[in-house]
Design a protein around this motif. Sequence first.
Motif, PDB file in Angstrom:
ATOM      1  N   LEU A  11       0.872  -1.211  -0.112  1.00 30.45           N
ATOM      2  CA  LEU A  11       0.075   0.223  -0.062  1.00 30.45           C
ATOM      3  C   LEU A  11       1.074   1.186  -0.048  1.00 30.45           C
ATOM      4  O   LEU A  11       1.689   1.246   0.714  1.00 30.45           O
ATOM      5  CB  LEU A  11      -1.056   0.136   1.267  1.00 30.45           C
ATOM      6  N   VAL A  12       0.548   2.144  -0.991  1.00 32.71           N
ATOM      7  CA  VAL A  12       1.393   3.371  -0.948  1.00 32.71           C
ATOM      8  C   VAL A  12       0.446   4.551  -1.333  1.00 32.71           C
ATOM      9  O   VAL A  12      -0.384   4.344  -1.815  1.00 32.71           O
ATOM     10  CB  VAL A  12       2.384   3.107  -2.017  1.00 32.71           C
ATOM     11  N   GLN A  13       0.809   5.715  -0.650  1.00 28.23           N
ATOM     12  CA  GLN A  13       0.064   6.997  -1.200  1.00 28.23           C
ATOM     13  C   GLN A  13       0.265   7.273  -2.578  1.00 28.23           C
ATOM     14  O   GLN A  13       1.305   7.039  -3.124  1.00 28.23           O
ATOM     15  CB  GLN A  13       0.254   7.884  -0.388  1.00 28.23           C
ATOM     16  N   ALA A  14      -0.925   7.985  -3.205  1.00 28.72           N
ATOM     17  CA  ALA A  14      -0.573   8.393  -4.517  1.00 28.72           C
ATOM     18  C   ALA A  14       0.494   9.355  -4.576  1.00 28.72           C
ATOM     19  O   ALA A  14       0.644  10.170  -3.643  1.00 28.72           O
ATOM     20  CB  ALA A  14      -1.895   9.165  -4.931  1.00 28.72           C
ATOM     21  N   GLY A  16       3.350   8.172  -4.505  1.00 25.55           N
ATOM     22  CA  GLY A  16       4.599   7.543  -3.824  1.00 25.55           C
ATOM     23  C   GLY A  16       5.310   6.670  -4.805  1.00 25.55           C
ATOM     24  O   GLY A  16       4.823   6.624  -5.966  1.00 25.55           O
ATOM     25  N   SER A  85       5.756   7.940  -8.842  1.00 23.13           N
ATOM     26  CA  SER A  85       4.387   8.907  -9.138  1.00 23.13           C
ATOM     27  C   SER A  85       3.225   8.081  -9.314  1.00 23.13           C
ATOM     28  O   SER A  85       2.568   8.305 -10.184  1.00 23.13           O
ATOM     29  CB  SER A  85       4.767   9.904 -10.237  1.00 23.13           C
ATOM     30  N   LYS A  87      -0.302   6.474  -9.415  1.00 23.87           N
ATOM     31  CA  LYS A  87      -1.599   7.091  -9.549  1.00 23.87           C
ATOM     32  C   LYS A  87      -2.651   6.349  -9.040  1.00 23.87           C
ATOM     33  O   LYS A  87      -2.612   5.125  -8.988  1.00 23.87           O
ATOM     34  CB  LYS A  87      -1.754   7.500 -11.047  1.00 23.87           C
ATOM     35  N   PRO A  88      -3.957   6.897  -8.879  1.00 21.89           N
ATOM     36  CA  PRO A  88      -4.996   5.833  -8.247  1.00 21.89           C
ATOM     37  C   PRO A  88      -5.478   5.105  -9.479  1.00 21.89           C
ATOM     38  O   PRO A  88      -6.050   4.149  -9.168  1.00 21.89           O
ATOM     39  CB  PRO A  88      -6.119   7.316  -8.363  1.00 21.89           C
ATOM     40  N   THR A 117      -1.432  -1.479  -3.935  1.00 24.14           N
ATOM     41  CA  THR A 117      -2.745  -0.683  -3.680  1.00 24.14           C
ATOM     42  C   THR A 117      -2.294   0.904  -3.628  1.00 24.14           C
ATOM     43  O   THR A 117      -1.123   1.283  -3.018  1.00 24.14           O
ATOM     44  CB  THR A 117      -3.411  -1.070  -2.553  1.00 24.14           C
ATOM     45  N   VAL A 118      -2.923   1.815  -4.354  1.00 26.69           N
ATOM     46  CA  VAL A 118      -2.692   3.249  -4.167  1.00 26.69           C
ATOM     47  C   VAL A 118      -3.677   4.044  -3.314  1.00 26.69           C
ATOM     48  O   VAL A 118      -4.922   3.763  -3.948  1.00 26.69           O
ATOM     49  CB  VAL A 118      -2.246   3.707  -5.425  1.00 26.69           C
ATOM     50  N   SER A 119      -3.463   4.735  -2.426  1.00 25.97           N
ATOM     51  CA  SER A 119      -4.570   5.519  -1.672  1.00 25.97           C
ATOM     52  C   SER A 119      -4.335   6.809  -1.948  1.00 25.97           C
ATOM     53  O   SER A 119      -3.270   7.273  -2.251  1.00 25.97           O
ATOM     54  CB  SER A 119      -4.395   5.374   0.007  1.00 25.97           C
ATOM     55  N   SER A 120      -5.464   7.389  -2.120  1.00 21.85           N
ATOM     56  CA  SER A 120      -5.728   8.927  -2.856  1.00 21.85           C
ATOM     57  C   SER A 120      -5.683   9.822  -1.437  1.00 21.85           C
ATOM     58  O   SER A 120      -5.812   9.248  -0.198  1.00 21.85           O
ATOM     59  CB  SER A 120      -6.825   8.912  -3.481  1.00 21.85           C
TER      60      SER A 120
END
Length: 120
Positions: A11-14, A16, A85, A87-88, A117-120
């Motif tokens: 899991l990584v933030q948008a 990231g 970088s 993206k969602p 998984t990308v979190s926004s």
Amino acid sequence: QVQLVESGGGLVQAGGSLRLSCAASGRTFSAYATGWFRQAPGKEREFVAIITWSGGSTYYADSVKGRFTISRDNAKNTVYLQMNSLKPEDPAVYYCAAGRNMAYREYNLWGQGTQVTVSS
């Protein structure tokens, strides 16, 4: 027979980054071109990137060009996918696959996949 195992998903933030690894067993892996593919829920599996056996040439899907980098270390029998970088629209199960040439639609050596998984 070459076997492939992916790792590095999570899991990584948008915006990231993540680095995926595709580790291969078998001494002949360095002779294989290797690609990364992804499949999101409800969608078909799609091509992401591919690298020749020598690492001399790489190709990318337009959707990841400039953000993702595929590389390999044949001494370690490993192919990497550096994803920056994020993206969602990037979340999916990411698979690596290998073959004797660049005709990736014919590849029959596949790993089990790793979830991104990308979190926004």
